[in-house]
Design a protein around this motif. Sequence first.
Motif, mmCIF file in Angstrom:
data_model
loop_
_atom_site.group_PDB
_atom_site.id
_atom_site.type_symbol
_atom_site.label_atom_id
_atom_site.label_comp_id
_atom_site.label_asym_id
_atom_site.label_seq_id
_atom_site.Cartn_x
_atom_site.Cartn_y
_atom_site.Cartn_z
ATOM 1 N N LEU A 98 0.903 -1.103 -0.123
ATOM 2 C CA LEU A 98 -0.101 0.107 -0.171
ATOM 3 C C LEU A 98 0.871 1.200 0.085
ATOM 4 C CD1 LEU A 98 -2.330 -1.074 2.736
ATOM 5 C CD2 LEU A 98 -3.141 -0.516 0.377
ATOM 6 N N ASP A 99 0.326 2.202 -0.417
ATOM 7 C CA ASP A 99 1.006 3.737 -0.478
ATOM 8 C C ASP A 99 0.503 4.222 0.870
ATOM 9 O OD1 ASP A 99 1.638 6.368 -0.565
ATOM 10 O OD2 ASP A 99 0.795 6.793 -2.592
ATOM 11 N N PRO A 100 1.503 4.174 1.955
ATOM 12 C CA PRO A 100 1.019 4.950 3.232
ATOM 13 C C PRO A 100 0.197 6.107 3.140
ATOM 14 C CG PRO A 100 3.506 4.037 3.035
ATOM 15 C CD PRO A 100 2.963 4.161 1.824
ATOM 16 N N SER A 101 0.493 7.102 2.134
ATOM 17 C CA SER A 101 -0.293 8.129 2.262
ATOM 18 C C SER A 101 -1.833 8.033 1.556
ATOM 19 C CB SER A 101 0.283 9.267 1.053
ATOM 20 O OG SER A 101 0.139 8.788 -0.293
ATOM 21 N N ARG A 102 -2.096 6.657 1.297
ATOM 22 C CA ARG A 102 -3.391 6.412 0.853
ATOM 23 C C ARG A 102 -4.195 5.556 2.082
ATOM 24 N NH1 ARG A 102 -4.773 7.322 -4.746
ATOM 25 N NH2 ARG A 102 -2.875 7.494 -5.858
ATOM 26 N N VAL A 103 -3.483 5.535 3.165
ATOM 27 C CA VAL A 103 -4.111 4.681 4.217
ATOM 28 C C VAL A 103 -4.519 5.928 5.395
ATOM 29 C CG1 VAL A 103 -3.833 3.009 6.250
ATOM 30 C CG2 VAL A 103 -2.854 2.908 3.720
ATOM 31 N N HIS A 104 -5.905 5.851 5.674
ATOM 32 C CA HIS A 104 -6.247 6.848 6.529
ATOM 33 C C HIS A 104 -7.011 6.264 7.902
ATOM 34 C CE1 HIS A 104 -5.837 9.422 2.974
ATOM 35 N NE2 HIS A 104 -6.546 8.342 2.123
ATOM 36 N N PRO A 105 -6.143 5.913 8.745
ATOM 37 C CA PRO A 105 -6.648 5.636 10.013
ATOM 38 C C PRO A 105 -7.508 6.483 10.919
ATOM 39 C CG PRO A 105 -4.360 5.635 10.418
ATOM 40 C CD PRO A 105 -4.780 5.879 8.888
ATOM 41 N N MET A 106 -8.365 6.157 11.716
ATOM 42 C CA MET A 106 -8.898 7.226 12.596
ATOM 43 C C MET A 106 -7.890 7.375 13.919
ATOM 44 S SD MET A 106 -12.727 6.121 12.706
ATOM 45 C CE MET A 106 -13.852 6.344 11.372
ATOM 46 N N ALA A 107 -8.056 8.685 14.428
ATOM 47 C CA ALA A 107 -7.144 8.882 15.373
ATOM 48 C C ALA A 107 -7.166 7.967 16.722
ATOM 49 C CB ALA A 107 -7.156 10.338 15.870
ATOM 50 N N ALA A 108 -5.924 7.745 17.445
ATOM 51 C CA ALA A 108 -5.931 6.768 18.620
ATOM 52 C C ALA A 108 -6.121 7.985 19.708
ATOM 53 C CB ALA A 108 -4.850 6.004 18.619
ATOM 54 N N SER A 109 -6.363 7.501 20.952
ATOM 55 C CA SER A 109 -6.613 8.438 21.904
ATOM 56 C C SER A 109 -5.451 9.060 22.562
ATOM 57 C CB SER A 109 -7.195 7.630 22.953
ATOM 58 O OG SER A 109 -6.455 6.623 23.595
ATOM 59 N N ASP A 110 -4.310 8.162 22.170
ATOM 60 C CA ASP A 110 -2.888 8.769 22.694
ATOM 61 C C ASP A 110 -2.249 9.570 21.525
ATOM 62 O OD1 ASP A 110 -2.589 6.602 21.113
ATOM 63 O OD2 ASP A 110 -0.837 5.486 22.408
ATOM 64 N N GLY A 111 -2.952 10.016 20.440
ATOM 65 C CA GLY A 111 -2.031 10.503 19.341
ATOM 66 C C GLY A 111 -2.358 12.031 19.221
ATOM 67 N N GLU A 112 -2.362 12.411 18.243
ATOM 68 C CA GLU A 112 -2.465 14.076 17.909
ATOM 69 C C GLU A 112 -3.798 14.678 18.307
ATOM 70 O OE1 GLU A 112 -1.629 17.251 14.335
ATOM 71 O OE2 GLU A 112 -1.526 15.234 13.747
ATOM 72 N N TYR A 113 -4.935 13.816 18.465
ATOM 73 C CA TYR A 113 -6.130 14.432 18.684
ATOM 74 C C TYR A 113 -6.679 13.717 20.113
ATOM 75 C CZ TYR A 113 -5.457 16.694 14.145
ATOM 76 O OH TYR A 113 -5.319 17.522 13.234
ATOM 77 N N PRO A 114 -6.412 14.062 21.244
ATOM 78 C CA PRO A 114 -6.794 13.259 22.261
ATOM 79 C C PRO A 114 -8.138 13.420 22.887
ATOM 80 C CG PRO A 114 -5.336 15.078 23.091
ATOM 81 C CD PRO A 114 -5.338 15.021 21.822
ATOM 82 N N ASP A 115 -8.953 14.436 22.040
ATOM 83 C CA ASP A 115 -10.226 14.650 22.429
ATOM 84 C C ASP A 115 -10.944 14.094 21.361
ATOM 85 O OD1 ASP A 115 -12.704 16.766 21.578
ATOM 86 O OD2 ASP A 115 -12.748 16.407 23.746
ATOM 87 N N PRO A 116 -11.994 13.175 21.604
ATOM 88 C CA PRO A 116 -12.729 12.422 20.466
ATOM 89 C C PRO A 116 -13.375 13.319 19.506
ATOM 90 C CG PRO A 116 -13.775 11.891 22.573
ATOM 91 C CD PRO A 116 -12.479 12.788 22.781
#
Length: 193
Positions: A98-116
Amino acid sequence: MTEPTVEVHPSTEDLLAAAAARFVAVVTAAQAERGVASVVLTGGGTGIGLLEVVRKSPGGIDWSRLEVFWGDDRFVPAGDADRNDLQARTALLDHVPLDPSRVHPMAASDGEYPDPVEAAAEYSATVHAHLAEYGAFDLHLLGMGGEGHINSLFPHTDAVREEHELVVAVTDSPKPPPVRITLTLPAVRRTRH
């Protein structure tokens, strides 16, 4: 729009084989028509089992031209075994080019967006950008939980009644964990298959 059809298979193995063949057919047809195909993945035993079957029989999928999204994910740390993202990577995504730029995971709680709510807004921007360019997802996989939920849209909750937003935070899931991010029914409707 075509009328929905119901297919009944004698076993889970037969269901997974038929669904995997359909997955490959839809993706390769979309790639032939538009150059790029997009899929929205689901979790659960059957959804992850489907990805394992696709890994074994990928047909003519050009993995470098596949956009990957998730219908929902649990808002837990990135390495948590409950994450649909981690399960999909283990079953399929880590095994194909896969091209990593084409994989779009949802944020994890310990990532850049800690508020859901912020994490859902960020994912919404990603989904909107994709739909603005391609018009719709090509394939949205939906499993169904025992109480009737698809994605993290549980019966009798605010998320299932959402009419405008494509992505929302769920903070009161009746099934643990209680905090999740989910595509809504308006997003499901923006899918060709």
